[in-house]
Scaffold this motif. Sequence first.
Motif, short mmCIF file in Angstrom:
data_model
loop_
_atom_site.label_atom_id
_atom_site.label_comp_id
_atom_site.label_asym_id
_atom_site.label_seq_id
_atom_site.Cartn_x
_atom_site.Cartn_y
_atom_site.Cartn_z
N SER A 1 -13.44 1.14 2.63
CA SER A 1 -12.41 0.85 1.63
C SER A 1 -11.45 2.02 1.52
CB SER A 1 -13.06 0.59 0.26
OG SER A 1 -12.08 0.73 -0.76
N SER B 1 0.83 -1.21 0.00
CA SER B 1 0.00 0.00 0.00
C SER B 1 0.86 1.26 0.00
CB SER B 1 -0.88 0.04 1.26
OG SER B 1 -1.84 -0.97 1.23
N ASP C 1 -6.88 -7.99 4.77
CA ASP C 1 -6.05 -8.81 3.87
C ASP C 1 -5.54 -10.08 4.55
OD1 ASP C 1 -6.37 -7.00 1.80
OD2 ASP C 1 -4.59 -5.85 2.36
N ARG D 1 1.48 4.21 -3.17
CA ARG D 1 1.23 5.65 -2.93
C ARG D 1 2.51 6.47 -3.04
NH1 ARG D 1 -2.53 2.61 -0.46
NH2 ARG D 1 -4.59 3.44 0.03
N LYS E 1 -12.20 -9.57 -3.26
CA LYS E 1 -10.75 -9.36 -3.28
C LYS E 1 -10.17 -10.05 -4.53
CE LYS E 1 -10.47 -6.85 0.34
NZ LYS E 1 -10.11 -5.43 0.17
C1 S3P Z 1 -5.61 -1.28 0.11
C2 S3P Z 1 -6.88 -1.30 0.62
C3 S3P Z 1 -7.64 -2.55 0.84
C4 S3P Z 1 -6.74 -3.77 0.84
C5 S3P Z 1 -5.76 -3.76 -0.31
C6 S3P Z 1 -4.88 -2.51 -0.25
C7 S3P Z 1 -4.96 0.02 -0.11
O1 S3P Z 1 -8.59 -2.69 -0.19
O2 S3P Z 1 -7.52 -4.95 0.77
O3 S3P Z 1 -4.95 -4.90 -0.29
O4 S3P Z 1 -3.74 0.05 -0.36
O5 S3P Z 1 -5.65 1.05 -0.03
P1 S3P Z 1 -10.07 -2.03 -0.10
O6 S3P Z 1 -9.94 -0.57 -0.18
O7 S3P Z 1 -10.79 -2.60 -1.29
O8 S3P Z 1 -10.62 -2.53 1.21
#
Ligand code: S3P
Length: 436
Positions: A171, A26, A319, A30, A346
Amino acid sequence: MSDKQNWTASRGRPLSGTLDIPGDKSVSHRAVMFAALADGVSKIDGFLEGEDTRATAKVFSQLGVKIETPSPSRRIVHGVGVDGLKAPSAPLDCGNAGTGMRLLAGLLAAQPFDSVLVGDESLSKRPMRRVSAPLAEMGARIDTEEGGLPPLRIHGGHALRGIDFVSPVASAQVKSAVLLAGLYAEGETSVREPHPTRDYTERMLSAFGVDIEFSPGYAKLRGGQRLRATDIAVPADFSSAAFFLVAASIVPGSELRLRAVGLNPRRTGLLAALRLMGADIREENPSSHGGEPVADLVVRHAPLRGIEVPEALVPDMIDEFPALFVAAACAEGPTVVRGAAELRVKESDRLAVMSAALRALGLRVDETEDGATIHPGSLQGGRVDSHGDHRIAMATVVAAQMAAGEVVVEDVANVATSFPGFDALAGGAGFGLRNA
Ligand code: S3P
């Protein structure tokens, strides 16, 4: 015969050693995105060399951003400013990454040019209306395939206006897409979430000099701001560490040290759940890595007991359910999961696929709409189809460490999306694992 890559996993030895887990997915996505939008040059350290995050870096190269790789896990990003992206000459391939596609949707909806976002087979089945709908409310024009699926055809050149968005889903990807579009919108954009989700977008925009107000479950920013280049140190990915936390908990005689793992409270629900189950996990050498809390996690084998997973923990471990299912399979007494319907959208339908995986290894799992009850028992050898889902594949390898026979894990190539080198690291720590 299929040409899919398989692994054969089986009991190894007690797990031991000190492991360096790769960078957070994540944060890596970003870091590249915001560095690309910043004025000036940013250095990223600890960048995840996974297929997902490399796909995002490649997208920004196609958008005219110069990104250097001086050595593995490092990037030097020559930011072009919020108004400096160039029209791409071909569709932008996000690979397997929902994060890449959804965040890019927010960003690209605000550009003066058209673009098309495509993904692999799994990503092409994932819901995008959750981002295209609020972006349309802001004035964006995005066409999806039937059912709100990718590819996303984004029509640029539409002025956006800020909205107060009350998100129906917890989310971080949806929140982040709206906030990125909000950077370009007239006025203020706010997002309110049904449950707080990971706040990397908010923290990192702030590190890049954006004036953003945020608290758990809420964020607000004003359009028209610029980003100032900054260096980012990416912590080790808790979600990747999770497989080793569970493995060392269930394999008798194990003790592992996982170095400097990111412990953002919106990511560590599994730690809390495992501790409720009786796991022995200590945090040592706490420090801060690019503004994120990190610590070494020292995990030792401990007998686990089944729990009702508190629903409030679900977004903080969204996750980690494939790993949690394996811990539950090896516990004393059943484990009940509720309020986790998001797992169905997912990289695979993780409730169905993980239930099927444990059943294939001889256990009883009762699946519900939004969860499952896992009944522990003795795991047997068998064949498990990971459905190309990296976390299902790794969780199955962990389960195999307690199975009576060999487990063939089918379709494992996508492990490289989030955890390149998992097989070597796991093998070195004592896992029984080989190419099949
Ligand atoms: C993530 C948000 C989550 C997560 C994904 C990474 C992110 O998804 O499951 O692996 O980096 O913002 P969702 O926003 O669909 O919950």
